[in-house]
Design an enzyme around this catalytic site. Structure first.
Site, PDB file in Angstrom:
ATOM      1  CB  ILE A   1      48.256   5.675 103.135  1.00  0.00           C
ATOM      2  CG1 ILE A   1      48.175   5.354 101.626  1.00  0.00           C
ATOM      3  CG2 ILE A   1      48.746   7.075 103.289  1.00  0.00           C
ATOM      4  CD1 ILE A   1      47.320   6.308 100.732  1.00  0.00           C
ATOM      5  N   PRO A   2      50.419   5.389 106.051  1.00  0.00           N
ATOM      6  CG  PRO A   2      52.483   5.391 106.549  1.00  0.00           C
ATOM      7  CD  PRO A   2      51.739   5.223 105.352  1.00  0.00           C
ATOM      8  CB  CYS A   3      46.911   8.783 107.305  1.00  0.00           C
ATOM      9  SG  CYS A   3      45.911   7.495 107.428  1.00  0.00           S
ATOM     10  CG  HIS A   4      49.709   6.121 112.134  1.00  0.00           C
ATOM     11  ND1 HIS A   4      49.546   5.274 111.144  1.00  0.00           N
ATOM     12  CD2 HIS A   4      50.901   5.850 112.517  1.00  0.00           C
ATOM     13  CE1 HIS A   4      50.465   4.262 111.204  1.00  0.00           C
ATOM     14  NE2 HIS A   4      51.497   4.652 112.054  1.00  0.00           N
ATOM     15  NE  ARG A   5      54.844   5.503 110.440  1.00  0.00           N
ATOM     16  CZ  ARG A   5      55.202   4.503 109.797  1.00  0.00           C
ATOM     17  NH1 ARG A   5      55.592   4.661 108.605  1.00  0.00           N
ATOM     18  NH2 ARG A   5      55.255   3.269 110.030  1.00  0.00           N
TER      19      ARG A   5
END
Length: 85
Positions: A53-57
């Site tokens: 899960i690319p939560c940094h996006r």
DNA sequence: TAGTTGACCGGAA
DNA sequence: ATTCCGGCCAACT
């Protein structure tokens, strides 16, 4: 109907964010079915330690990057590496 | 079960 | 432009 919880929806939306694209917490909350749950989205991503899960996006609506589990600087760096900035 | 906290948002001073 | 305030929702203690 085993409806998915808000948390599952949020994780699903963030997981579907393409590389080089950034969504705001409000947008994610809106896709999850609760446009006002922008705050809850942050709380959920904060607990969710999942590399898939690319939560940094996910950034703030103000244009700021917001915070990140591994540090705001790393978050900005990843976004720059993806061309989101 | 209830109260507090927080990776937020939008408007007002 | 910056700083302050209330509101909203899920997770934590």
């Amino acid at each position: 109907m085993t409806r998915k919880t808000f948390t599952e929806k949020v994780l699903h939306v963030v997981k579907n964010i393409p590389r080089g694209k950034t969504l705001t917490y409000k947008e994610v909350a809106n896709r999850a079915g609760s446009p006002n749950a922008s705050r809850a989205v942050g709380s959920i991503l904060k607990q969710n330690y999942n590399p898939a899960i690319p939560c940094h996006r996910v950034i703030r609506s103000d244009g700021e990057t917001g915070e990140y589990n591994r540090g705001r600087i790393e978050k900005i760096r990843k976004l720059k590496a993806e061309g989101a900035i």
